[in-house]
Motif scaffolding. Sequence first.
Motif, PDB file in Angstrom:
ATOM      1  N   GLU A  57       0.821  -1.209   0.000  1.00  0.00           N
ATOM      2  CA  GLU A  57       0.000   0.000   0.000  1.00  0.00           C
ATOM      3  C   GLU A  57       0.857   1.261   0.000  1.00  0.00           C
ATOM      4  O   GLU A  57       0.334   2.368   0.037  1.00  0.00           O
ATOM      5  CB  GLU A  57      -0.948  -0.007   1.199  1.00  0.00           C
ATOM      6  CG  GLU A  57      -2.026  -1.068   1.094  1.00  0.00           C
ATOM      7  CD  GLU A  57      -2.909  -1.178   2.328  1.00  0.00           C
ATOM      8  OE1 GLU A  57      -2.699  -0.421   3.313  1.00  0.00           O
ATOM      9  OE2 GLU A  57      -3.808  -2.026   2.313  1.00  0.00           O
ATOM     10  N   GLY A  58       2.184   1.090  -0.008  1.00  0.00           N
ATOM     11  CA  GLY A  58       3.087   2.223  -0.119  1.00  0.00           C
ATOM     12  C   GLY A  58       3.605   2.781   1.195  1.00  0.00           C
ATOM     13  O   GLY A  58       4.237   3.836   1.212  1.00  0.00           O
ATOM     14  N   GLU A  59       3.375   2.059   2.288  1.00  0.00           N
ATOM     15  CA  GLU A  59       3.857   2.552   3.593  1.00  0.00           C
ATOM     16  C   GLU A  59       5.359   2.308   3.713  1.00  0.00           C
ATOM     17  O   GLU A  59       5.831   1.193   3.574  1.00  0.00           O
ATOM     18  CB  GLU A  59       3.131   1.839   4.735  1.00  0.00           C
ATOM     19  CG  GLU A  59       3.457   2.397   6.102  1.00  0.00           C
ATOM     20  CD  GLU A  59       3.115   3.875   6.211  1.00  0.00           C
ATOM     21  OE1 GLU A  59       4.060   4.691   6.254  1.00  0.00           O
ATOM     22  OE2 GLU A  59       1.914   4.195   6.234  1.00  0.00           O
ATOM     23  N   ASN A  60       6.094   3.397   3.980  1.00  0.00           N
ATOM     24  CA  ASN A  60       7.546   3.307   4.143  1.00  0.00           C
ATOM     25  C   ASN A  60       8.004   3.762   5.524  1.00  0.00           C
ATOM     26  O   ASN A  60       9.151   3.530   5.894  1.00  0.00           O
ATOM     27  CB  ASN A  60       8.258   4.154   3.080  1.00  0.00           C
ATOM     28  CG  ASN A  60       8.005   3.642   1.677  1.00  0.00           C
ATOM     29  OD1 ASN A  60       7.865   2.453   1.451  1.00  0.00           O
ATOM     30  ND2 ASN A  60       7.916   4.553   0.726  1.00  0.00           N
ATOM     31  N   ASP A  61       7.132   4.447   6.251  1.00  0.00           N
ATOM     32  CA  ASP A  61       7.490   4.971   7.567  1.00  0.00           C
ATOM     33  C   ASP A  61       7.528   3.833   8.585  1.00  0.00           C
ATOM     34  O   ASP A  61       6.534   3.131   8.782  1.00  0.00           O
ATOM     35  CB  ASP A  61       6.479   6.032   8.004  1.00  0.00           C
ATOM     36  CG  ASP A  61       6.843   6.630   9.349  1.00  0.00           C
ATOM     37  OD1 ASP A  61       7.673   7.552   9.366  1.00  0.00           O
ATOM     38  OD2 ASP A  61       6.320   6.141  10.375  1.00  0.00           O
ATOM     39  N   LEU A  62       8.670   3.666   9.228  1.00  0.00           N
ATOM     40  CA  LEU A  62       8.841   2.558  10.166  1.00  0.00           C
ATOM     41  C   LEU A  62       7.880   2.663  11.348  1.00  0.00           C
ATOM     42  O   LEU A  62       7.339   1.664  11.807  1.00  0.00           O
ATOM     43  CB  LEU A  62      10.288   2.477  10.654  1.00  0.00           C
ATOM     44  CG  LEU A  62      10.626   1.306  11.552  1.00  0.00           C
ATOM     45  CD1 LEU A  62      10.335  -0.023  10.864  1.00  0.00           C
ATOM     46  CD2 LEU A  62      12.072   1.366  11.980  1.00  0.00           C
ATOM     47  N   GLY A  63       7.638   3.873  11.834  1.00  0.00           N
ATOM     48  CA  GLY A  63       6.713   4.062  12.936  1.00  0.00           C
ATOM     49  C   GLY A  63       5.301   3.620  12.571  1.00  0.00           C
ATOM     50  O   GLY A  63       4.610   2.971  13.362  1.00  0.00           O
ATOM     51  N   ALA A  64       4.864   3.960  11.375  1.00  0.00           N
ATOM     52  CA  ALA A  64       3.532   3.552  10.920  1.00  0.00           C
ATOM     53  C   ALA A  64       3.450   2.036  10.749  1.00  0.00           C
ATOM     54  O   ALA A  64       2.428   1.427  11.078  1.00  0.00           O
ATOM     55  CB  ALA A  64       3.180   4.262   9.617  1.00  0.00           C
ATOM     56  N   LEU A  65       4.527   1.431  10.251  1.00  0.00           N
ATOM     57  CA  LEU A  65       4.552  -0.033  10.130  1.00  0.00           C
ATOM     58  C   LEU A  65       4.472  -0.690  11.503  1.00  0.00           C
ATOM     59  O   LEU A  65       3.744  -1.670  11.691  1.00  0.00           O
ATOM     60  CB  LEU A  65       5.820  -0.493   9.398  1.00  0.00           C
ATOM     61  CG  LEU A  65       5.872  -0.206   7.905  1.00  0.00           C
ATOM     62  CD1 LEU A  65       7.290  -0.364   7.383  1.00  0.00           C
ATOM     63  CD2 LEU A  65       4.915  -1.113   7.157  1.00  0.00           C
ATOM     64  N   LEU A  66       5.202  -0.149  12.456  1.00  0.00           N
ATOM     65  CA  LEU A  66       5.186  -0.665  13.822  1.00  0.00           C
ATOM     66  C   LEU A  66       3.774  -0.600  14.410  1.00  0.00           C
ATOM     67  O   LEU A  66       3.286  -1.582  14.977  1.00  0.00           O
ATOM     68  CB  LEU A  66       6.161   0.137  14.682  1.00  0.00           C
ATOM     69  CG  LEU A  66       6.200  -0.188  16.160  1.00  0.00           C
ATOM     70  CD1 LEU A  66       7.026  -1.433  16.401  1.00  0.00           C
ATOM     71  CD2 LEU A  66       6.761   0.977  16.940  1.00  0.00           C
ATOM     72  N   ILE A  67       3.099   0.529  14.245  1.00  0.00           N
ATOM     73  CA  ILE A  67       1.745   0.690  14.777  1.00  0.00           C
ATOM     74  C   ILE A  67       0.771  -0.258  14.072  1.00  0.00           C
ATOM     75  O   ILE A  67      -0.101  -0.852  14.720  1.00  0.00           O
ATOM     76  CB  ILE A  67       1.274   2.158  14.641  1.00  0.00           C
ATOM     77  CG1 ILE A  67       2.143   3.073  15.493  1.00  0.00           C
ATOM     78  CG2 ILE A  67      -0.200   2.306  14.996  1.00  0.00           C
ATOM     79  CD1 ILE A  67       2.111   2.791  16.980  1.00  0.00           C
ATOM     80  N   ALA A  68       0.913  -0.429  12.767  1.00  0.00           N
ATOM     81  CA  ALA A  68       0.033  -1.341  12.037  1.00  0.00           C
ATOM     82  C   ALA A  68       0.201  -2.774  12.536  1.00  0.00           C
ATOM     83  O   ALA A  68      -0.791  -3.482  12.765  1.00  0.00           O
ATOM     84  CB  ALA A  68       0.312  -1.266  10.534  1.00  0.00           C
ATOM     85  N   ILE A  69       1.429  -3.198  12.721  1.00  0.00           N
ATOM     86  CA  ILE A  69       1.680  -4.557  13.203  1.00  0.00           C
ATOM     87  C   ILE A  69       1.153  -4.702  14.625  1.00  0.00           C
ATOM     88  O   ILE A  69       0.472  -5.685  14.954  1.00  0.00           O
ATOM     89  CB  ILE A  69       3.172  -4.921  13.085  1.00  0.00           C
ATOM     90  CG1 ILE A  69       3.539  -5.061  11.605  1.00  0.00           C
ATOM     91  CG2 ILE A  69       3.490  -6.207  13.852  1.00  0.00           C
ATOM     92  CD1 ILE A  69       5.007  -5.177  11.318  1.00  0.00           C
ATOM     93  N   LEU A  70       1.439  -3.742  15.466  1.00  0.00           N
ATOM     94  CA  LEU A  70       0.952  -3.773  16.844  1.00  0.00           C
ATOM     95  C   LEU A  70      -0.573  -3.861  16.881  1.00  0.00           C
ATOM     96  O   LEU A  70      -1.147  -4.713  17.565  1.00  0.00           O
ATOM     97  CB  LEU A  70       1.424  -2.529  17.596  1.00  0.00           C
ATOM     98  CG  LEU A  70       0.868  -2.325  18.993  1.00  0.00           C
ATOM     99  CD1 LEU A  70       1.328  -3.437  19.921  1.00  0.00           C
ATOM    100  CD2 LEU A  70       1.280  -0.974  19.528  1.00  0.00           C
TER     101      LEU A  70
END
Length: 109
Positions: A57-70
């Motif tokens: 979906e184009g997410e590259n921000d590590l913080g956003a990836l962390l929150i999505a996984i969490l």
Amino acid sequence: MQPIEPKVLPPSQSPQEEAGWLQEALLEWLDTEFLPEPVNQKIAAQAARIYLRQRMEGENDLGALLIAILTEMQAFDFSKSFYSEFAVANAVSDLLLTSLGIDTCCGQS
């Protein structure tokens, strides 16, 4: 005190390969940190699926990836595991930072 700069992953050239690497690396981490358990394979697979979808979906921000996984791992049944969604999200973050050459202990390159 300076705010921590956001960490951004390079755009993904092959999100499926990245997710495969992440699944293997996370499984190794899970099996090494405590005990190898069958549920660790399911945890690693689920985290990799979330990561793959986010990257596609184009997410590259590590913080956003962390929150999505969490957030999405909260629906996972951790009752047969030593881990939680927090441990998994933090491990994914550490693995990704390490892959970028960033020392996860001190946050420096």
